[in-house]
Design a protein around this motif. Sequence first.
Motif, short mmCIF file in Angstrom:
data_model
loop_
_atom_site.label_atom_id
_atom_site.label_comp_id
_atom_site.label_asym_id
_atom_site.label_seq_id
_atom_site.Cartn_x
_atom_site.Cartn_y
_atom_site.Cartn_z
N ASP A 76 -11.85 3.59 -1.40
CA ASP A 76 -11.78 3.35 0.04
C ASP A 76 -10.53 2.59 0.46
N ILE A 77 -9.79 2.08 -0.51
CA ILE A 77 -8.57 1.33 -0.20
C ILE A 77 -7.44 2.29 0.16
N LEU A 78 -6.81 2.09 1.31
CA LEU A 78 -5.65 2.90 1.71
C LEU A 78 -4.38 2.36 1.06
N PHE A 79 -4.14 1.07 1.27
CA PHE A 79 -2.99 0.41 0.67
C PHE A 79 -3.24 -1.09 0.65
N ILE A 80 -2.42 -1.80 -0.10
CA ILE A 80 -2.50 -3.25 -0.19
C ILE A 80 -1.12 -3.81 0.11
N GLU A 81 -1.08 -4.76 1.01
CA GLU A 81 0.19 -5.36 1.42
C GLU A 81 0.26 -6.80 0.93
N GLY A 82 1.38 -7.19 0.37
CA GLY A 82 1.53 -8.55 -0.14
C GLY A 82 2.35 -9.42 0.78
N LEU A 83 1.97 -10.66 0.88
CA LEU A 83 2.76 -11.67 1.60
C LEU A 83 2.64 -12.98 0.83
N LYS A 84 3.74 -13.39 0.18
CA LYS A 84 3.76 -14.60 -0.61
C LYS A 84 2.65 -14.53 -1.66
N ASP A 85 1.69 -15.48 -1.60
CA ASP A 85 0.63 -15.55 -2.60
C ASP A 85 -0.67 -14.90 -2.14
N ASN A 133 -2.66 3.69 -2.44
CA ASN A 133 -3.63 4.52 -3.14
C ASN A 133 -3.14 5.96 -3.06
N MET A 134 -2.79 6.53 -4.19
CA MET A 134 -2.21 7.87 -4.22
C MET A 134 -3.16 8.91 -3.63
N LEU A 135 -4.46 8.64 -3.66
CA LEU A 135 -5.43 9.60 -3.15
C LEU A 135 -5.34 9.79 -1.64
N HIS A 136 -4.75 8.82 -0.95
CA HIS A 136 -4.72 8.86 0.52
C HIS A 136 -3.36 9.23 1.10
N ILE A 137 -2.41 9.64 0.27
CA ILE A 137 -1.10 10.03 0.79
C ILE A 137 -1.25 11.28 1.66
N HIS A 138 -0.79 11.17 2.90
CA HIS A 138 -0.81 12.32 3.81
C HIS A 138 0.50 13.10 3.72
N ALA A 139 1.60 12.36 3.61
CA ALA A 139 2.93 12.97 3.52
C ALA A 139 3.88 11.93 2.95
N HIS A 196 3.37 8.22 4.03
CA HIS A 196 2.54 8.18 5.22
C HIS A 196 1.07 8.23 4.82
N ILE A 197 0.33 7.20 5.26
CA ILE A 197 -1.09 7.09 4.95
C ILE A 197 -1.85 6.71 6.22
N LYS A 198 -2.68 7.63 6.72
CA LYS A 198 -3.55 7.35 7.87
C LYS A 198 -2.78 6.71 9.03
N GLY A 199 -1.64 7.30 9.38
CA GLY A 199 -0.85 6.80 10.50
C GLY A 199 0.04 5.61 10.18
N ASN A 200 0.03 5.15 8.94
CA ASN A 200 0.89 4.03 8.52
C ASN A 200 2.09 4.55 7.75
N GLU A 201 3.28 4.12 8.14
CA GLU A 201 4.51 4.50 7.47
C GLU A 201 4.94 3.36 6.56
N ILE A 202 4.96 3.60 5.26
CA ILE A 202 5.23 2.56 4.28
C ILE A 202 6.54 2.86 3.57
N MET A 203 7.42 1.89 3.58
CA MET A 203 8.74 2.05 2.98
C MET A 203 8.66 2.11 1.45
N ILE A 204 9.44 3.02 0.87
CA ILE A 204 9.57 3.09 -0.59
C ILE A 204 10.82 2.29 -0.99
#
Length: 236
Positions: free
Chosen positions: A148-157, A196-202, A209-217
């Motif tokens: 169920d996890i789309l992605f995880i974002e890190g900020l500091k700790d 989560n590779m399972l949720h890659i749309h493009a 692109h995952i569920k309307g979120n654009e994530i930088m590589i």
Amino acid sequence: MNCIIVDDEPLARRAIEILIEETGGLTLLGMFNSALSASRFMEDNPVDLVFLDIQMPKMTGLEFARSLSANTLVVFTTAYTEYAVESYDIDAIDYLVKPIELPRFQKAVSKALSYHALLQGDFNTALVEDDYLFIKSDRKFFKVEYKDILFIEGLKDYSIIQCENQRLITRMNLKNIFEELPAGSFFRVSKSYIINMLHIHAFDNNHVHIKGNEIMIGNNYRDEFMERVLRKKKSL
């Protein structure tokens, strides 16, 4: 949340000032035409958020951002797109390209307000199991299945676990949580993001692109990501 604007162009400073006036949750403490003058101001005044241009004389926005306290958040505001990847390596909250539209600005501010609250509080802990996580939030443990996890974002700790219908914060850094995740499903695409590779749309050479979120590589992750995707395609 206290903020300042740092930009060497008067019209650009005024444009961001107007955006701040139309956005809730911010108190503008000052506007500065250089990183050096902003730095002097911040020696005696607590600043939570900096709206920061990149190309400035004497000290660039990237150099200035690297000198800031870990508790000071940065939103880059620039006319140039080519610094985006480097900005995320600095743990910038967001990267806004001029001219900045109000909805896009408010989205960045909303993210900054959430992170500011995160840094002020003792939010959560996580218990990692084989097929799921238990995330402690508001004195409860929430079960989150890996699928169920789309992605995880890190900020500091901290890490922010984004699912389709919920968003949970845990006091674990991205490196540690990545080591606990199933390698077949999750991939770290930058210093700040696990997907989560399972949720890659493009995807393209620079973004996922995952569920309307654009994530930088990130530059250091691109080749391995492309190899991973192509390898999965060949196995289908």
